[in-house]
Write a protein that holds these residues in place. Structure first.
Motif, mmCIF file in Angstrom:
data_model
loop_
_atom_site.group_PDB
_atom_site.id
_atom_site.type_symbol
_atom_site.label_atom_id
_atom_site.label_comp_id
_atom_site.label_asym_id
_atom_site.label_seq_id
_atom_site.Cartn_x
_atom_site.Cartn_y
_atom_site.Cartn_z
ATOM 1 N N HIS A 83 -31.487 -40.369 -11.654
ATOM 2 C CA HIS A 83 -30.854 -40.612 -10.371
ATOM 3 C C HIS A 83 -29.833 -39.501 -10.114
ATOM 4 C CE1 HIS A 83 -33.005 -44.170 -9.600
ATOM 5 N NE2 HIS A 83 -32.501 -44.861 -10.605
ATOM 6 N N ASP A 84 -28.871 -39.760 -9.246
ATOM 7 C CA ASP A 84 -27.942 -38.689 -8.854
ATOM 8 C C ASP A 84 -27.212 -38.069 -10.040
ATOM 9 O OD1 ASP A 84 -28.775 -39.749 -6.530
ATOM 10 O OD2 ASP A 84 -26.812 -39.793 -5.563
ATOM 11 N N ARG A 85 -26.599 -38.927 -10.849
ATOM 12 C CA ARG A 85 -25.794 -38.377 -11.931
ATOM 13 C C ARG A 85 -26.644 -37.629 -12.951
ATOM 14 N NH1 ARG A 85 -22.350 -43.173 -14.127
ATOM 15 N NH2 ARG A 85 -24.155 -44.334 -13.404
ATOM 16 N N GLU A 86 -27.812 -38.176 -13.247
ATOM 17 C CA GLU A 86 -28.705 -37.513 -14.196
ATOM 18 C C GLU A 86 -29.161 -36.165 -13.636
ATOM 19 O OE1 GLU A 86 -29.045 -40.719 -13.249
ATOM 20 O OE2 GLU A 86 -28.256 -41.607 -15.092
ATOM 21 N N ALA A 87 -29.332 -36.120 -12.307
ATOM 22 C CA ALA A 87 -29.744 -34.859 -11.682
ATOM 23 C C ALA A 87 -28.647 -33.801 -11.835
ATOM 24 C CB ALA A 87 -30.073 -35.079 -10.206
ATOM 25 N N PHE A 88 -27.398 -34.196 -11.576
ATOM 26 C CA PHE A 88 -26.281 -33.248 -11.741
ATOM 27 C C PHE A 88 -26.239 -32.712 -13.172
ATOM 28 C CE2 PHE A 88 -24.072 -35.629 -8.140
ATOM 29 C CZ PHE A 88 -24.147 -34.578 -7.255
ATOM 30 N N LEU A 89 -26.349 -33.634 -14.118
ATOM 31 C CA LEU A 89 -26.265 -33.245 -15.530
ATOM 32 C C LEU A 89 -27.417 -32.321 -15.901
ATOM 33 C CD1 LEU A 89 -24.734 -33.602 -18.181
ATOM 34 C CD2 LEU A 89 -26.122 -35.629 -18.649
ATOM 35 N N THR A 90 -28.616 -32.683 -15.463
ATOM 36 C CA THR A 90 -29.782 -31.877 -15.794
ATOM 37 C C THR A 90 -29.660 -30.470 -15.220
ATOM 38 O OG1 THR A 90 -31.095 -33.901 -15.701
ATOM 39 C CG2 THR A 90 -32.299 -31.822 -15.704
ATOM 40 N N LEU B 58 -36.067 -24.521 -5.601
ATOM 41 C CA LEU B 58 -36.420 -25.905 -5.918
ATOM 42 C C LEU B 58 -35.160 -26.772 -5.927
ATOM 43 C CD1 LEU B 58 -39.060 -25.318 -8.735
ATOM 44 C CD2 LEU B 58 -39.374 -25.457 -6.255
ATOM 45 N N LEU B 59 -34.087 -26.211 -6.457
ATOM 46 C CA LEU B 59 -32.827 -26.943 -6.508
ATOM 47 C C LEU B 59 -32.368 -27.318 -5.096
ATOM 48 C CD1 LEU B 59 -30.317 -27.720 -8.332
ATOM 49 C CD2 LEU B 59 -29.386 -25.501 -7.732
ATOM 50 N N VAL C 276 -27.864 -39.916 -20.365
ATOM 51 C CA VAL C 276 -27.888 -38.577 -20.962
ATOM 52 C C VAL C 276 -29.253 -38.277 -21.574
ATOM 53 C CG1 VAL C 276 -26.807 -37.069 -22.665
ATOM 54 C CG2 VAL C 276 -25.406 -38.680 -21.378
ATOM 55 N N ARG C 277 -29.869 -39.325 -22.172
ATOM 56 C CA ARG C 277 -31.168 -39.107 -22.817
ATOM 57 C C ARG C 277 -32.212 -38.596 -21.828
ATOM 58 N NH1 ARG C 277 -31.904 -42.742 -27.424
ATOM 59 N NH2 ARG C 277 -29.818 -43.259 -28.148
ATOM 60 N N SER C 278 -32.265 -39.233 -20.668
ATOM 61 C CA SER C 278 -33.239 -38.798 -19.667
ATOM 62 C C SER C 278 -32.986 -37.360 -19.249
ATOM 63 C CB SER C 278 -33.184 -39.710 -18.442
ATOM 64 O OG SER C 278 -33.645 -40.994 -18.771
ATOM 65 N N SER C 279 -31.702 -37.030 -19.091
ATOM 66 C CA SER C 279 -31.368 -35.658 -18.689
ATOM 67 C C SER C 279 -31.819 -34.661 -19.757
ATOM 68 C CB SER C 279 -29.859 -35.520 -18.474
ATOM 69 O OG SER C 279 -29.399 -36.507 -17.573
ATOM 70 N N LEU C 280 -31.580 -35.027 -21.013
ATOM 71 C CA LEU C 280 -31.982 -34.127 -22.099
ATOM 72 C C LEU C 280 -33.501 -34.013 -22.166
ATOM 73 C CD1 LEU C 280 -29.396 -35.135 -24.863
ATOM 74 C CD2 LEU C 280 -29.437 -33.049 -23.462
ATOM 75 N N ASN C 281 -34.175 -35.102 -21.872
ATOM 76 C CA ASN C 281 -35.635 -35.067 -21.853
ATOM 77 C C ASN C 281 -36.134 -34.045 -20.834
ATOM 78 O OD1 ASN C 281 -38.185 -36.032 -20.346
ATOM 79 N ND2 ASN C 281 -38.387 -37.056 -22.341
ATOM 80 N N VAL C 282 -35.570 -34.088 -19.622
ATOM 81 C CA VAL C 282 -35.995 -33.133 -18.586
ATOM 82 C C VAL C 282 -35.650 -31.711 -19.002
ATOM 83 C CG1 VAL C 282 -35.748 -32.454 -16.175
ATOM 84 C CG2 VAL C 282 -35.746 -34.865 -16.790
ATOM 85 N N LEU C 283 -34.432 -31.544 -19.572
ATOM 86 C CA LEU C 283 -34.039 -30.219 -20.056
ATOM 87 C C LEU C 283 -35.071 -29.709 -21.071
ATOM 88 C CD1 LEU C 283 -31.909 -27.942 -20.230
ATOM 89 C CD2 LEU C 283 -30.847 -29.212 -22.097
ATOM 90 N N GLY C 284 -35.508 -30.592 -21.953
ATOM 91 C CA GLY C 284 -36.514 -30.220 -22.955
ATOM 92 C C GLY C 284 -37.794 -29.710 -22.315
ATOM 93 N N GLY D 103 -28.842 -23.704 -20.293
ATOM 94 C CA GLY D 103 -29.858 -23.587 -21.335
ATOM 95 C C GLY D 103 -30.746 -22.360 -21.142
ATOM 96 N N ILE D 104 -31.181 -22.143 -19.887
ATOM 97 C CA ILE D 104 -32.060 -20.994 -19.636
ATOM 98 C C ILE D 104 -31.307 -19.685 -19.855
ATOM 99 C CG2 ILE D 104 -33.646 -19.914 -18.009
ATOM 100 C CD1 ILE D 104 -33.896 -22.577 -16.562
ATOM 101 N N ALA D 105 -29.998 -19.674 -19.503
ATOM 102 C CA ALA D 105 -29.196 -18.465 -19.734
ATOM 103 C C ALA D 105 -29.180 -18.122 -21.225
ATOM 104 C CB ALA D 105 -27.772 -18.659 -19.221
ATOM 105 N N VAL D 106 -29.031 -19.155 -22.059
ATOM 106 C CA VAL D 106 -28.990 -18.919 -23.501
ATOM 107 C C VAL D 106 -30.337 -18.414 -23.983
ATOM 108 C CG1 VAL D 106 -28.746 -20.032 -25.749
ATOM 109 C CG2 VAL D 106 -27.138 -20.579 -23.888
#
Ligand code: K
Ligand code: K
Lengths: 499, 499
Positions: B66-73, B146-147, B8-16, B80-83
């Protein structure tokens, strides 16, 4: 086999045999007519017609019935019986049946166990005609049972072969070798259940719990309840009878949409297989969830003010009626809230268990769709975890899963196209219908349920639709009842030539 | 990798990181506000918010995606962008945007390139706000490009990997190694097409063919045409402009929904790949068939009395607008006949080509469904003839076919559930909607099209729906835009634990 063209002669030969056999069910309305002092002529005309055409077709030489011949025979049989079924209605020609399109609609609605009617005034018709509609539906239920056991399972149509696997027909086959014997056993179960339902309805009358229930009504409703078919000689359908009858009929419908191999085991004293069936639990789950949802929505509806028993009864009855694709009504659910009607509409896509008389997509397919999609999601999260989809203890092959998806998707696409055509056709003749009328009518026809919402509601009639719309509906009922593929295969050029 | 829990941390990092980057597009409305003498404060607030939250999230350690982190991100990013997109609307708070739900709806409609609006009075809002909506959609189009290229194709989501195969990204990859470079190339194509569309619209104005077209309008519509997104700063959408503009925008929409790898080849002077693409021909076939159908229905409609050019223009424009999922209007097609509206409704399920900015199910999936079902019918007729399904020269794997069926079916099921919930919710608040309003709104939201029929028609507004309905729509837009699987995967328990 695969190196020859389709053997049309053999298919016509079998069709001829089937048409000859229609003399037996047609004898019933002849007897009813004689008993009630009505004219048996319409049924004698039909007997004559089916004998002449049937005997003519039997002259074709019967060589082989393989896959393609089976598809052709099945398609022709349902069409042919619908036409023969329509003959007495048109010959009698009372009320709406002065129109041949209406007669054909009712005939197709009968043999496909749809149960949609064009009748506006039930009193305008003879007892013989009303009973013939019931007999035709019972025949349709029997036909589809034999179709599912002996034909579709062999042709592996979109997971139909799983019906056997799941219910371990292999065991039954060990006891009674050959598909033909299995089919005979299931026909016997069908007969016994119909007789049982008749006796229950008569017993309720004798016990004073069903004052309105005549012997005629008891037979008529037993014939179309176990067949999950839905015609009734009463304008108010099962709403014409007492609560006790409505509860009993609810049970009959649920039984009629239960896998007949499991029912055979149950009648033989083996309840374990039914209890252990994953599809049976799934089917009960859908019935339960739907009922709870409808009860909640009825309670929340300020315009609906019935006591708890009545609420529970109508909710249970209508959910069972739609999920099993019977199509009886215990009340005019057309007056329910939009939310409740939408729940019933969605329930149209369910259907009961494979290997029963039910129509629509069926719980086996939805179970496979649900389980395999859940598997796919898990595999998406963990790509290296390869897992098989199981129903009960049986592994469902990936090709079968693909076929089930394809079948379900194509069914939804045909339903949507049917809806658009109904909207366009109604607008063309200057008698526009609402989108919900079109949606529910298309679903009700294609999934062989019977009533829809709006003008074709449970206490309404399909007579109001344009003639062209009714012909489209005949097509939808036909294609839907024999599980799409047999008819669609006929549209491929390779069907007609050597591979 | 598969033996650990999701990072989750890595995903949040990318989101950031993504949130930090939003400063760049947010600079556009700041400049517009300054240019028009409006307050830049709402956009500065959003910049501050996205910087603070983004910088906070970047503090999480980035280990692996990896795959799961990509889905989460992916799921978190679109949310996040919608907000962030909604913040300036709510801070400005004019008209309908005094409601936070409305602001969130518009923000989600923006980033998902849906183009559905709650705005009732376009004059009530600043130029900065109107341009921010356009910029947000352009960003959404880039994001999905890109997605599709970099994420979904790698994760093999329901045939998304075929987008590459079909268009032979392998060749592109040979020239420019790595997914990242492909993504950059496609982003460049996107930028060039947007610039080109702007110049064409400006040129039409300078040539006197588009008197209403200001520089602001040219940029605004170029941003949302190539993105097949559909927001317009004009209440009449593209109907506010001349026929020349409408024809040009039709072309832009069709280009925007064309595979960008093929467009890249075309811009490089290689038209062969586009010409040879089976999906491209299928896509043009759907556009052509839909247009002919609508032209026929408009001519048959006695209430529609436009000249041939106008008829052809509106038919072509609206079919392109719906099929490409852009959602612009050249006229109020809500007033068309029920049949024409139904055809447009069915067109909502199409979408343009995979690997473009389009939404909905996409022509690649329908092509695979059509071809494989046709194959299955032929195999039913001749069981021994095993044939592979091909798109172009590539064989489509059976697992991919199954995934495509599953995806399409699940999309239809979610759409139907969404419809029922909209009907029930509208009835709950005592403001019932018709079934067609609910159906078309659910489809329009889930397939990210924009307008529906009835109150949410092309010249209508979504403001009239209940707040709860609008939140449901936010969910539908979100799940639909990122192709269902990334969000649904999060619902499986195994996603969150070790396998
Ligand atoms: K029925
Ligand atoms: K759109």
């Amino acid at each position: 086999m695969a190196l020859t063209t389709v053997d049309v002669r053999s298919s016509l030969n079998v069709l001829g045999r089937i048409l000859q056999w229609l003399v037996v069910p047609l004898a019933v309305p002849v007897l009813v007519a004689l008993a009630y002092g009505e004219s048996p002529v319409p049924y004698l005309v039909a007997i004559g017609a089916t004998l002449v055409v049937g005997t003519a077709l039997v002259q074709f030489e019967r060589d082989r019935i393989h896959d393609r011949e089976a598809f052709l025979t099945v398609s022709l049989a349902w069409l042919g019986i619908a036409v023969v079924g329509a003959i007495p209605l048109y010959v009698e020609g009372t009320g709406v049946f002065a129109s041949p399109v209406n007669a054909l609609f009712e005939g197709m609605s009968g043999i496909t166990t749809t149960g949609a009617t064009v009748i506006r005034d039930f009193d305008a018709h003879t007892q013989a005609l009303l009973m013939w509609r019931q007999v035709l539906q019972w025949l349709g239920g029997l036909g589809v049972l034999l179709l599912a056991t002996a034909v579709l399972s062999r042709l592996s149509v979109a997971g139909a072969q799983l019906m056997e696997t799941e219910t371990r027909t292999k065991d039954v086959t060990k006891l009674t070798p050959g598909i033909e014997d299995t089919a005979k056993l299931l026909a016997l179960v069908y007969l016994l259940l119909t007789a049982g339902a008749t006796l229950v309805l008569l017993a309720l009358h004798l016990l004073g719990l069903a004052p309105e229930m005549t012997a005629f009504d008891a037979v008529a409703h037993a014939l179309t309840a176990i067949a999950t078919a839905g015609f009734s000689p009463r304008a108010e359908s099962v709403g014409a009878f007492s609560p006790a009858v409505q509860w009993a009929v609810t049970l009959f419908m649920i039984v009629g949409a239960t896998n007949f191999v499991l029912l055979y085991a149950l009648l033989g004293g083996n309840a374990t297989r039914l209890r252990r069936s994953e599809e049976f639990r799934f089917y009960l789950g859908i019935l339960g969830a739907g009922t709870l949802l409808i009860v909640g929505l009825l309670i929340a509806d300020p315009r609906f003010t019935a006591d708890p028993e009545t609420t529970a009864r109508h909710a249970t009855f209508q959910v069972a009626s739609i999920v099993t694709t019977t199509g009886y009504a215990s009340t005019d659910f057309n007056t329910w809230s939009a939310a409740a009607k939408n729940v019933l509409f969605v329930a149209m896509f369910s259907g009961g268990m494979a290997g029963s008389t039910t129509c629509s997509i069926k719980t086996l397919r939805w179970l496979i769709v649900t389980k395999s999609f859940w598997r796919d999601l898990n595999v998406s999260a963990h790509p290296r975890s390869v897992r098989a989809v199981r129903v009960g203890r049986e592994v469902v092959g990936e090709d079968t899963i693909r076929d089930v998806y394809a079948y379900t998707l194509v069914a939804l696409v045909i339903f949507i196209v049917g809806t658009v055509l109904l909207v366009a056709d109604a607008e063309r003749v200057g008698d526009p219908i609402t989108e919900f009328e079109a949606l529910s009518a298309a679903a009700s026809m294609f999934f062989n349920i019977g009533p829809a919402f709006g003008q074709a509601g449970p206490y309404g009639t399909y007579d109001g639709f344009a003639r062209t719309s009714k012909l489209l509906m005949v097509l939808l009922m036909w294609v839907g009842r024999i599980e799409i593929i047999p008819v669609m295969v006929l549209l491929t050029p390779t069907f007609w030539r050597r591979p």
